[in-house]
Design a protein around this motif. Sequence first.
Motif: not given
Length: 370
Positions: A304-312, A332-341, A346-347, A350-352
């Motif tokens: 969650s923290d890694a995705l939030n930082r990337a989105a920021f 962002l969505k594709d990379t996150a979905a690949a990491a956490r299918p 939730r993804i 966090i991205i929004r």
Amino acid sequence: MPAELQFSRSDSRDPVNPASSVAPSLATAQVCARRGWPVHPLAPGRKTPAANCSECRTSAHATTNCPCLRAGRWCHSFHAATLNQDRIQQWWGQHPEFGIGVSCGPAGLVVIDIDAHGTEPPARDRILPGIPIGDHVDLAGLANGFHTLAVLAALRGQQSPADDTTTLRVCTPSGGLHVWYRATGNRQWKSSAGSSPGRALAWQVDIRAHGSYIIAPGTTTRHGAYTPLGEVREPAALPLWLAQELDRTGHLPAPTVPAPRPVPPRAQQAVLAAGGRGPAERTLAAVLAPVEACGQVAQGAGFSDALNRAAFTLGGLIAAGRLSRQEAEQALKDTAAAARPGQELRIEQIIRSGLAAGLKKPLHATGRRP
């Protein structure tokens, strides 16, 4: 030697200064923390967590990146659980009416939460998930979690956990029972609800483990007190047969570690949109790398923290005109979905949140002025 667990009025004395009166809730929270069980406040008279601050209630954001936790506030339920005695003194010293929740995962606990709700049984395939119950079996009288757990134990030739006098058991105000066990072998058991059509041990039998909390013995709600049963106050090790049943019903993470995943095609398109395969490519790859790396472990890794930082960060690049929002957001969505299918909702949240914050802080290239 761990602190001896006592959950009675005798705990209302400060062990350092016996002449000083200590609220029972504070004393219980202190004892739990000394035992190594992180605690967090519950709303007065309720079994739900104390309310978040107004900002956390109205804004969607990644829990792990919330400043409230760093500031010592109790926002976000068990995510705020602590062993810090100063913080515990502050929380329950100022609010003795708070109840006590114990974060099960960090405490190394697996609690069997047996319910006794008066409801109709579900379909036969959901009474004991994975164990067929033929139509010829008479289910008359099967009414709650005590019954289903007893049936499961009998099928395995074992004693029901509800009757296990070797471990801490706590009666609930609703007539249920919490059976506390210690996780062994560094296993991170998953939580579940006994009425779930997916991961579940038995109907009306919930599992409190990683990702959930349990109410500490001695806590009182408007419906009554959570009272230890018998003389034992320490959780015993999780019985092998029960561990095998939890494993069978999907309460462990995937046993294999997936191989590193390549950057998805959409992310490659975002690289091109950012100006080719020069500095922009390296920047985007660096931003996405921590999110991608989370796919190398089955859970955790601060996703969650890694995705939030990337989105920021990408929000800042978008605001500076260095990236297309549509392409960056899709990457962002594709990379996150690949990491956490399977965690799309939730993804997306966090991205929004991360993008919205990043868009307020443009990241211009070195030597370039706004």
